[in-house]
Design a protein around this motif. Structure first.
Motif, PDB file in Angstrom:
ATOM      1  N   THR A  56       0.852  -1.193   0.000  1.00 10.91           N
ATOM      2  CA  THR A  56       0.000   0.000   0.000  1.00 10.91           C
ATOM      3  C   THR A  56       0.883   1.237   0.000  1.00 10.91           C
ATOM      4  O   THR A  56       2.099   1.151   0.199  1.00 10.91           O
ATOM      5  CB  THR A  56      -0.910   0.031   1.245  1.00 10.91           C
ATOM      6  OG1 THR A  56      -0.070  -0.036   2.425  1.00 10.91           O
ATOM      7  CG2 THR A  56      -1.886  -1.146   1.243  1.00 10.91           C
ATOM      8  N   CYS A  57       0.262   2.381  -0.214  1.00 11.81           N
ATOM      9  CA  CYS A  57       1.002   3.645  -0.126  1.00 11.81           C
ATOM     10  C   CYS A  57       0.060   4.724   0.398  1.00 11.81           C
ATOM     11  O   CYS A  57      -1.158   4.525   0.472  1.00 11.81           O
ATOM     12  CB  CYS A  57       1.601   4.046  -1.468  1.00 11.81           C
ATOM     13  SG  CYS A  57       0.454   3.932  -2.828  1.00 11.81           S
ATOM     14  N   SER A  58       0.625   5.869   0.751  1.00  9.79           N
ATOM     15  CA  SER A  58      -0.167   6.900   1.426  1.00  9.79           C
ATOM     16  C   SER A  58      -1.164   7.554   0.474  1.00  9.79           C
ATOM     17  O   SER A  58      -0.881   7.753  -0.708  1.00  9.79           O
ATOM     18  CB  SER A  58       0.756   7.971   2.017  1.00  9.79           C
ATOM     19  OG  SER A  58       1.265   8.788   0.977  1.00  9.79           O
ATOM     20  N   MET A  59      -2.339   7.885   0.992  1.00  9.97           N
ATOM     21  CA  MET A  59      -3.377   8.559   0.208  1.00  9.97           C
ATOM     22  C   MET A  59      -2.895   9.918  -0.275  1.00  9.97           C
ATOM     23  O   MET A  59      -3.296  10.376  -1.349  1.00  9.97           O
ATOM     24  CB  MET A  59      -4.658   8.731   1.027  1.00  9.97           C
ATOM     25  CG  MET A  59      -5.541   7.500   1.083  1.00  9.97           C
ATOM     26  SD  MET A  59      -5.914   6.788  -0.554  1.00  9.97           S
ATOM     27  CE  MET A  59      -6.744   8.173  -1.356  1.00  9.97           C
ATOM     28  N   GLU A  60      -2.002  10.534   0.487  1.00  5.99           N
ATOM     29  CA  GLU A  60      -1.503  11.860   0.091  1.00  5.99           C
ATOM     30  C   GLU A  60      -0.781  11.787  -1.259  1.00  5.99           C
ATOM     31  O   GLU A  60      -1.020  12.600  -2.156  1.00  5.99           O
ATOM     32  CB  GLU A  60      -0.565  12.399   1.176  1.00  5.99           C
ATOM     33  CG  GLU A  60      -0.037  13.804   0.858  1.00  5.99           C
ATOM     34  CD  GLU A  60       1.020  14.268   1.856  1.00  5.99           C
ATOM     35  OE1 GLU A  60       1.649  15.308   1.567  1.00  5.99           O
ATOM     36  OE2 GLU A  60       1.216  13.602   2.884  1.00  5.99           O
ATOM     37  N   ILE A  61       0.084  10.750  -1.412  1.00  3.25           N
ATOM     38  CA  ILE A  61       0.828  10.637  -2.681  1.00  3.25           C
ATOM     39  C   ILE A  61      -0.094  10.151  -3.793  1.00  3.25           C
ATOM     40  O   ILE A  61       0.052  10.567  -4.949  1.00  3.25           O
ATOM     41  CB  ILE A  61       2.050   9.701  -2.514  1.00  3.25           C
ATOM     42  CG1 ILE A  61       3.013  10.306  -1.497  1.00  3.25           C
ATOM     43  CG2 ILE A  61       2.773   9.527  -3.849  1.00  3.25           C
ATOM     44  CD1 ILE A  61       4.337   9.589  -1.369  1.00  3.25           C
ATOM     45  N   ILE A  62      -1.065   9.293  -3.463  1.00  4.65           N
ATOM     46  CA  ILE A  62      -2.044   8.862  -4.481  1.00  4.65           C
ATOM     47  C   ILE A  62      -2.799  10.081  -5.014  1.00  4.65           C
ATOM     48  O   ILE A  62      -2.995  10.233  -6.230  1.00  4.65           O
ATOM     49  CB  ILE A  62      -3.033   7.813  -3.912  1.00  4.65           C
ATOM     50  CG1 ILE A  62      -2.294   6.497  -3.656  1.00  4.65           C
ATOM     51  CG2 ILE A  62      -4.198   7.576  -4.887  1.00  4.65           C
ATOM     52  CD1 ILE A  62      -3.132   5.426  -2.983  1.00  4.65           C
ATOM     53  N   ASN A  63      -3.198  10.970  -4.105  1.00  2.00           N
ATOM     54  CA  ASN A  63      -3.919  12.187  -4.531  1.00  2.00           C
ATOM     55  C   ASN A  63      -3.029  13.086  -5.390  1.00  2.00           C
ATOM     56  O   ASN A  63      -3.498  13.708  -6.346  1.00  2.00           O
ATOM     57  CB  ASN A  63      -4.445  12.952  -3.309  1.00  2.00           C
ATOM     58  CG  ASN A  63      -5.626  12.243  -2.668  1.00  2.00           C
ATOM     59  OD1 ASN A  63      -6.367  11.529  -3.352  1.00  2.00           O
ATOM     60  ND2 ASN A  63      -5.817  12.422  -1.370  1.00  2.00           N
ATOM     61  N   GLN A  64      -1.735  13.144  -5.060  1.00  2.00           N
ATOM     62  CA  GLN A  64      -0.806  13.910  -5.901  1.00  2.00           C
ATOM     63  C   GLN A  64      -0.733  13.307  -7.307  1.00  2.00           C
ATOM     64  O   GLN A  64      -0.675  14.026  -8.308  1.00  2.00           O
ATOM     65  CB  GLN A  64       0.594  13.895  -5.279  1.00  2.00           C
ATOM     66  CG  GLN A  64       0.769  14.794  -4.073  1.00  2.00           C
ATOM     67  CD  GLN A  64       2.186  14.684  -3.510  1.00  2.00           C
ATOM     68  OE1 GLN A  64       3.149  14.496  -4.256  1.00  2.00           O
ATOM     69  NE2 GLN A  64       2.307  14.789  -2.197  1.00  2.00           N
ATOM     70  N   ALA A  65      -0.734  11.963  -7.361  1.00  2.00           N
ATOM     71  CA  ALA A  65      -0.670  11.281  -8.659  1.00  2.00           C
ATOM     72  C   ALA A  65      -1.940  11.538  -9.470  1.00  2.00           C
ATOM     73  O   ALA A  65      -1.879  11.741 -10.688  1.00  2.00           O
ATOM     74  CB  ALA A  65      -0.457   9.780  -8.457  1.00  2.00           C
ATOM     75  N   ILE A  66      -3.085  11.516  -8.800  1.00  2.00           N
ATOM     76  CA  ILE A  66      -4.356  11.806  -9.493  1.00  2.00           C
ATOM     77  C   ILE A  66      -4.315  13.221 -10.058  1.00  2.00           C
ATOM     78  O   ILE A  66      -4.697  13.470 -11.210  1.00  2.00           O
ATOM     79  CB  ILE A  66      -5.561  11.630  -8.533  1.00  2.00           C
ATOM     80  CG1 ILE A  66      -5.742  10.139  -8.187  1.00  2.00           C
ATOM     81  CG2 ILE A  66      -6.843  12.189  -9.154  1.00  2.00           C
ATOM     82  CD1 ILE A  66      -6.729   9.875  -7.073  1.00  2.00           C
ATOM     83  N   LEU A  67      -3.828  14.158  -9.240  1.00  2.00           N
ATOM     84  CA  LEU A  67      -3.725  15.550  -9.691  1.00  2.00           C
ATOM     85  C   LEU A  67      -2.755  15.656 -10.866  1.00  2.00           C
ATOM     86  O   LEU A  67      -3.024  16.369 -11.850  1.00  2.00           O
ATOM     87  CB  LEU A  67      -3.234  16.425  -8.525  1.00  2.00           C
ATOM     88  CG  LEU A  67      -3.487  17.932  -8.643  1.00  2.00           C
ATOM     89  CD1 LEU A  67      -4.963  18.249  -8.783  1.00  2.00           C
ATOM     90  CD2 LEU A  67      -2.905  18.657  -7.434  1.00  2.00           C
ATOM     91  N   TYR A  68      -1.642  14.917 -10.799  1.00  2.00           N
ATOM     92  CA  TYR A  68      -0.678  14.913 -11.902  1.00  2.00           C
ATOM     93  C   TYR A  68      -1.344  14.427 -13.191  1.00  2.00           C
ATOM     94  O   TYR A  68      -1.176  15.015 -14.260  1.00  2.00           O
ATOM     95  CB  TYR A  68       0.517  14.028 -11.560  1.00  2.00           C
ATOM     96  CG  TYR A  68       1.400  13.738 -12.756  1.00  2.00           C
ATOM     97  CD1 TYR A  68       2.386  14.632 -13.155  1.00  2.00           C
ATOM     98  CD2 TYR A  68       1.227  12.575 -13.517  1.00  2.00           C
ATOM     99  CE1 TYR A  68       3.185  14.388 -14.263  1.00  2.00           C
ATOM    100  CE2 TYR A  68       2.022  12.318 -14.626  1.00  2.00           C
ATOM    101  CZ  TYR A  68       2.985  13.230 -14.986  1.00  2.00           C
ATOM    102  OH  TYR A  68       3.756  12.989 -16.094  1.00  2.00           O
ATOM    103  N   LEU A  69      -2.089  13.319 -13.085  1.00  2.00           N
ATOM    104  CA  LEU A  69      -2.751  12.764 -14.270  1.00  2.00           C
ATOM    105  C   LEU A  69      -3.753  13.752 -14.851  1.00  2.00           C
ATOM    106  O   LEU A  69      -3.956  13.806 -16.061  1.00  2.00           O
ATOM    107  CB  LEU A  69      -3.442  11.439 -13.921  1.00  2.00           C
ATOM    108  CG  LEU A  69      -2.491  10.266 -13.650  1.00  2.00           C
ATOM    109  CD1 LEU A  69      -3.239   9.094 -13.042  1.00  2.00           C
ATOM    110  CD2 LEU A  69      -1.787   9.843 -14.930  1.00  2.00           C
ATOM    111  N   ARG A  70      -4.375  14.524 -13.986  1.00  2.00           N
ATOM    112  CA  ARG A  70      -5.346  15.515 -14.466  1.00  2.00           C
ATOM    113  C   ARG A  70      -4.666  16.758 -15.021  1.00  2.00           C
ATOM    114  O   ARG A  70      -5.311  17.616 -15.603  1.00  2.00           O
ATOM    115  CB  ARG A  70      -6.316  15.891 -13.341  1.00  2.00           C
ATOM    116  CG  ARG A  70      -7.268  14.761 -13.002  1.00  2.00           C
ATOM    117  CD  ARG A  70      -8.459  15.213 -12.204  1.00  2.00           C
ATOM    118  NE  ARG A  70      -9.528  14.219 -12.271  1.00  2.00           N
ATOM    119  CZ  ARG A  70     -10.745  14.409 -11.784  1.00  2.00           C
ATOM    120  NH1 ARG A  70     -11.046  15.553 -11.192  1.00  2.00           N
ATOM    121  NH2 ARG A  70     -11.664  13.467 -11.873  1.00  2.00           N
TER     122      ARG A  70
END
Length: 699
Positions: free
Chosen positions: A490-504
């Motif tokens: 697993t990994c932190s939701m904070e970095i997942i959210n950064q990745a989602i923002l990057y993709l957008r």
């Protein structure tokens, strides 16, 4: 004599490895002995990192010391050739290559070769298709070859994971060589089916030397992370903690670029490596990885067979490959000269879709073959590839694939003279039953990789068993054997959210086209180079079609809701703010559609309102057209739109304009409308699309 030869070979081995205590691995000396003393035809199937290249280097040195002719080595990748030339030099072997990246050296190499000044010549199988090479180099050389080597021999087999049509030419050349010339073929990834096929093609006298495929230093783990954002976040968290440097494999060029860019933003020195890069850039990137100057290369299969970095600390797969042999071949790059290396497979939701695409496009459909043969049979003067594009709704890649397949048949139903292809009197009947069997095998291989992902027993033993290793044994080191995670899942939701923002925020550049297809737009009178005063500017697409980030929302809006959500309007506004095209447009228009007349104008109108710009619907569709996504090459795509649009002049249109569409496939719609707008008096035209429609490319 045998003892003296072995002692001499051992000294050379230690010299090659720069290790005074090195010894032969089980099977290495036996293979050399088989070639030198028995002049055998030999297939060596040994794990990655076992040292197959040392067998032919040492055999070459020993044969040359006996005044035997040079070795001809056929090898599939330039990256592999570069590694081998450096290794050969350590034991005084003069190795040269003839390939597409060193054409200026060909004449010198040829002269030295025919003067017997070269010990080993490395070529790609594709070079065998070159008539000049066959006539001027291969033919004179064939009478004095001392050893014939085929590296990555699974490519010979239709059943292999990386079959290359040009490898068929090798079989014909071998049939013409004297029987007393020793032949060595090597691979790490041949199961029984592939071995049997190679034997059937190279002759029943082919001897097989096979060893264990288990890799002692490799620690394997599978982690399922459905979304690209979660996998990107996992990489950002885990890469800094992994030993040394390594490779991250992706299935597409697009993902290699994107993952590398994301990791750089996260402060990790990673770079993309794929077939779209020129050979000089690839050499630079390989050297950076070899010298541990970067943490990872994010690579497609372009960095595959033969890349040799013994201390590679990890190989991570961003997506699941299509077969066990693909996976073993790639993950086997890691841990050749270190005690512990990681092989981590990250599975995602898109894996099946991408591998299905590769399976479905592996063989040209029978109808494509028939269409090409029909038009060639109808033409007495022959047809070039551009002329075939005009005659048929097939892409350049589809046409090239059919032409290559047909030209390798024996006898061939087509032939090439200069730039034109002609039909021959041969009646051709495609082996549709064989193609169906191969496709089914690909599907079974895909299912096995899915099974591997869920496997609850030793992962290394699973891989070895699938490759028909006679003695697959538990490794005791993988996550299953140890009963615990090697790395966190697993990994932190904070970095997942950064990745989602990057993709957008991963805007896609829409490159302007620069040349009109010949004879495609006669009604508009467009031909030759696109003049700068008619050319579209570089545009932007908010997403990739159906992709993580915005892509899925665009798909829903187009096909489910017939309305694009307001968040896409806001996303496009933010993209424009990041982009800041100059001179900044002062009005907006859009691409019209007869099928969905409201969808794009409604979106463009809301975008104009948000930007505070006037929206003017001045582009008119004058006739129905086929869907651009159904048009397969540039000629067909452009010709489909000839005389399909007209511009209604607006008195304030002379400044820059945003030209909006929902999807961009071929770019010809934007290109033609931009030219019409410019011709009617508009300023610069900046295309905007919600999605770029492309699966991306594999290598």
């Amino acid at each position: 004599m045998v003892t003296q030869l072995k002692e001499k070979a051992l000294l050379l081995l230690r010299q090659a490895l720069d290790n005074s205590t090195a010894d032969f691995r089980p099977g290495q000396w036996e293979a050399i002995e088989e070639l030198l003393l028995n002049k055998s035809r030999l297939l060596v199937v040994q794990r990655t990192g076992w040292g197959k290249s040392l067998v032919y280097f040492l055999a070459t040195r020993l044969l040359r010391d006996q005044s035997v002719g040079c070795t001809l080595l056929i090898s599939p990748l330039l990256a592999l050739m570069r590694n081998q030339i450096v290794a050969a030099q350590r034991i005084g072997i003069k190795a040269e290559t003839i390939n597409s990246s060193n054409t200026e050296e060909w004449e010198v190499v040829k002269t030295q070769l025919l003067a017997d000044k070269i010990d080993i010549l490395l070529i790609s199988p594709e070079r065998l298709a070159n008539e000049e090479f066959r006539e001027k180099i291969l033919l004179p050389l064939s009478q004095c070859i001392g050893l014939f080597v085929v590296d990555e021999a699974h490519c010979i087999s239709d059943w292999g994971h990386d079959f290359r049509p040009d490898y068929r030419r090798i079989v014909r050349i071998l049939q013409g060589l004297p029987q007393n010339i020793p032949v060595l073929t090597t691979t790490a990834t041949a199961n029984n089916r592939v071995v049997d096929d190679i034997k059937a093609q190279l002759g029943s006298n082919l001897r097989v030397s096979r060893g264990s495929l288990t890799r002692q230093s490799l620690q394997l783990q599978n982690i399922y992370l459905p979304s690209p954002a979660a996998r990107m976040a996992w990489l950002a968290e885990q890469l800094p903690k992994l030993p040394g440097s390594g490779i991250i494999y992706t299935l597409t060029v697009r993902d290699a670029d994107r993952v590398a860019d994301w990791l750089q933003i996260q402060g990790i020195n990673a770079k993309a490596y794929h077939s779209n890069l020129d050979s000089e850039m690839r050499v630079v990137l390989e050297d950076e990885l070899l010298k541990n100057e970067i943490k990872a290369l994010v690579a497609t299969t372009a960095l595959g067979m033969g890349f040799d970095k013994p201390d590679l600390g990890f190989v991570i797969h961003y997506q699941r490959p299509g077969s066990v042999v693909h996976y073993y071949q790639q993950v086997g790059r890691a841990g050749r000269a270190v005690d512990i290396a990681y092989g981590i497979l990250l599975g995602g939701d898109e894996d099946e879709e991408i591998t299905n695409y590769f399976i479905n496009t592996a063989f040209p459909p029978q109808i494509h073959t028939q269409q090409i043969l029909t038009v060639l049979n109808q033409s007495r003067e022959g047809l070039s590839v551009p002329q075939l594009e005009q005659s048929l709704n097939l892409s350049r890649g589809q046409i090239d694939k059919v032409l290559k397949q047909l030209s390798l048949e024996s006898p061939a139903p087509i032939t090439k003279l200069d730039s034109k292809w002609y039909a021959t009197p041969v009646n051709y009947f495609p082996d549709s039953e064989k193609i169906e069997r191969l496709t089914q095998i690909r599907r079974q291989e895909q299912a096995k990789m899915s099974e591997y992902m869920q496997n609850k027993q030793c992962l290394m033993a699973f891989l070895a068993a699938e490759l028909d290793d006679p003695n697959p044994t538990a490794c005791g080191k993988c996550a299953v054997c140890l009963g615990r995670h090697l790395l966190p899942e697993t990994c932190s939701m904070e970095i997942i959210n950064q990745a989602i923002l990057y993709l957008r925020r991963s805007d896609q550049i829409i490159e302007p086209r620069k040349q009109w297809p010949q004879q495609a737009l006669l009604n508009y009178g467009f031909s030759g180079n696109i003049r700068s005063n008619l050319r579209a500017e570089a545009g932007r697409a908010l997403s990739l079609w159906g992709d993580a980030g915005w892509g899925e929302l665009v798909k829903q809006g187009k096909y489910r809701d017939n309305h694009f959500d307001d968040v896409l309007v806001q996303g496009t506004v933010e993209m424009i703010q990041r982009w800041q095209p100059q001179p900044f447009p002062s009005w907006i228009t859009c691409v019209p559609s007869l099928n969905r007349p409201e969808l794009v104008p409604n979106f463009a109108q809301r975008l104009a309102k948000k930007l505070g710009l006037p929206f003017k619907l001045i582009v008119r569709k004058t006739r129905p057209t086929q869907l651009q996504k159904n048009m397969s090459n540039s000629y067909q795509q452009a010709h489909n739109l000839d005389d399909a649009f007209a511009i209604e002049v607006w008195e304030e249109m002379s400044s820059s304009v945003f030209l909006v569409d929902d999807m961009v496939d071929s770019r010809w719609t934007f290109t033609i409308i931009a030219a019409l707008l410019r011709r009617a008096g508009s300023g610069l035209v900046f295309p905007i699309a919600l999605a770029l429609n492309t699966l991306g490319q594999g290598d």
